[in-house]
Design a protein around this motif. Structure first.
Motif, PDB file in Angstrom:
ATOM      1  N   ARG A 123       1.631  -6.122 -11.550  1.00  0.00           N
ATOM      2  CA  ARG A 123       2.826  -5.305 -11.330  1.00  0.00           C
ATOM      3  C   ARG A 123       3.184  -5.188  -9.856  1.00  0.00           C
ATOM      4  O   ARG A 123       4.339  -5.382  -9.469  1.00  0.00           O
ATOM      5  N   SER A 124       2.207  -4.879  -9.016  1.00  0.00           N
ATOM      6  CA  SER A 124       2.516  -4.604  -7.616  1.00  0.00           C
ATOM      7  C   SER A 124       2.987  -5.841  -6.858  1.00  0.00           C
ATOM      8  O   SER A 124       3.630  -5.718  -5.814  1.00  0.00           O
TER       9      SER A 124
ATOM     10  N   TRP B 122       7.560  -3.704  -4.965  1.00  0.00           N
ATOM     11  CA  TRP B 122       8.648  -2.814  -5.375  1.00  0.00           C
ATOM     12  C   TRP B 122       9.129  -1.900  -4.249  1.00  0.00           C
ATOM     13  O   TRP B 122      10.157  -1.236  -4.390  1.00  0.00           O
ATOM     14  N   HIS B 123       8.410  -1.860  -3.136  1.00  0.00           N
ATOM     15  CA  HIS B 123       8.892  -1.103  -1.984  1.00  0.00           C
ATOM     16  C   HIS B 123      10.086  -1.790  -1.319  1.00  0.00           C
ATOM     17  O   HIS B 123      10.884  -1.140  -0.632  1.00  0.00           O
TER      18      HIS B 123
ATOM     19  N   SER C 195      -1.176 -11.721  -4.028  1.00  0.00           N
ATOM     20  CA  SER C 195      -1.999 -10.589  -3.594  1.00  0.00           C
ATOM     21  C   SER C 195      -2.541 -10.801  -2.188  1.00  0.00           C
ATOM     22  O   SER C 195      -2.628  -9.851  -1.399  1.00  0.00           O
TER      23      SER C 195
ATOM     24  N   LYS D 288       2.437  -3.671   0.764  1.00  0.00           N
ATOM     25  CA  LYS D 288       1.394  -4.029  -0.192  1.00  0.00           C
ATOM     26  C   LYS D 288       1.880  -3.927  -1.635  1.00  0.00           C
ATOM     27  O   LYS D 288       1.142  -4.270  -2.561  1.00  0.00           O
ATOM     28  N   ASN D 289       3.113  -3.465  -1.812  1.00  0.00           N
ATOM     29  CA  ASN D 289       3.702  -3.342  -3.146  1.00  0.00           C
ATOM     30  C   ASN D 289       5.111  -3.918  -3.099  1.00  0.00           C
ATOM     31  O   ASN D 289       5.975  -3.412  -2.375  1.00  0.00           O
TER      32      ASN D 289
ATOM     33  N   LYS E 156      -3.130  -6.445 -12.865  1.00  0.00           N
ATOM     34  CA  LYS E 156      -3.006  -6.638 -11.421  1.00  0.00           C
ATOM     35  C   LYS E 156      -1.660  -7.207 -10.983  1.00  0.00           C
ATOM     36  O   LYS E 156      -1.411  -7.341  -9.789  1.00  0.00           O
TER      37      LYS E 156
END
Length: 284
Positions: free
Chosen positions: A145-146, A91-92, A78, A88-89, A143
């Motif tokens: 997943r991202s 999965w992007h 994080s 910040k994610n 918290k």
């Protein structure tokens, strides 16, 4: 993700198939807490052990150590995700070797969250560990997943005493193999399953439905049945051995806390430590 169902109807087979499907990718790493056994050499995950970077058995303190390491990974990711991935994610951009999808499997999850009652010192210690385990897993579920951490919780009945509701009810995915009662189906899939009797897991108790589960699918009304293919133990062992060289501590690429050489918690056996040390050598 929560996975529920009677013994022998497919929970372990589903997880086994998932690991075997993803094991050939260096963009995925696995950790397991198995409440049915004491060591990694026992039980359903013994054949898959070479592909696991960490393992804990039914000892609550060992499980707590594993969960703490996973939360430490979550916090490290994080705080560094923008610097490492530029987003910040995760999965992007998707998982990769330097930022693998990290899957924590908690089998027989009720083992780690059981409510202990008593005034003696040992019972108080177990109660404190159980509460700590619930707090740590809640952190990962809410918290993780991202930053690319997935938690799979498997148990026979996904009732609130098996998986605390503050964890179970925030898992976006849930599926259930055969259940004996309608109440157990509701605990696993939510109250809406009452409106879809044809999909209710109480109808899956026949041996013909071993490996068949009901689940909700995003974007579709009601529930869908899915079937999990069977993977023989010998095939699982072969896949794990063939892909063992891909096993790495997912913290290895983060500079915010020590990597694989320093991270050797007590619950990890000598073989697992050897794998991590070898992985560290390859990184150098």
């Amino acid at each position: 993700m929560t996975v529920a169902g009677l013994p022998g109807f497919g929970k372990t087979s589903l997880i086994n198939k998932l690991i075997c499907d993803l094991a050939p990718s260096d963009a995925v790493q696995f950790a397991v807490a198995d409440g049915k056994v004491s060591t990694a050499h026992e039980g359903d995950y013994a054949d898959l052990r070479p592909r696991l970077f960490a393992f804990a058995g039914d000892d609550l303190a060992e499980a707590s150590a594993l969960f703490k390491c996973m939360v430490k990974l979550r916090r490290g990711r994080s705080s560094s995700i923008r610097a490492v991935l530029g987003v910040k994610n995760m999965w992007h951009v998707g998982p990769s070797r330097i930022w693998p999808l990290t899957i924590l499997i908690i089998d027989e999850a009720h083992t780690y969250f059981r409510e202990y009652r008593g005034s003696d010192a040992e019972t108080k210690k177990l109660a404190a560990l159980s509460a700590e385990n619930a707090r740590l897993v809640e952190d990962l579920v809410k918290k993780g997943r991202s930053v690319g951490i997935m938690v799979i919780l498997a148990t026979q009945k996904a009732t609130g005493d098996a998986i605390p509701t503050f964890i179970r009810d925030v898992c976006p995915l849930g599926l259930s193999f055969a259940q004996k009662t309608a109440e157990a189906s509701v605990a696993a899939l939510g109250d809406d399953i009452r409106n879809w009797p044809d999909a209710n897991p109480v109808n899956l108790q026949d041996p013909a439905y071993v490996g068949v589960a009901s689940m909700g699918v995003q974007g579709r009304p009601g529930f869908t049945r899915v079937r999990t293919p069977y993977v023989a133990d010998a095939d699982a062992a072969r896949i794990a051995d063939d892909t063992a060289h891909l096993t790495e501590d997912p913290a290895a690429y983060l500079d915010v806390y020590p990597g694989p050489i320093d991270w050797k918690p007590a619950f990890m056996d000598d073989d697992a430590n050897t794998l991590i040390t070898e992985a560290a050598g390859r990184l150098r």
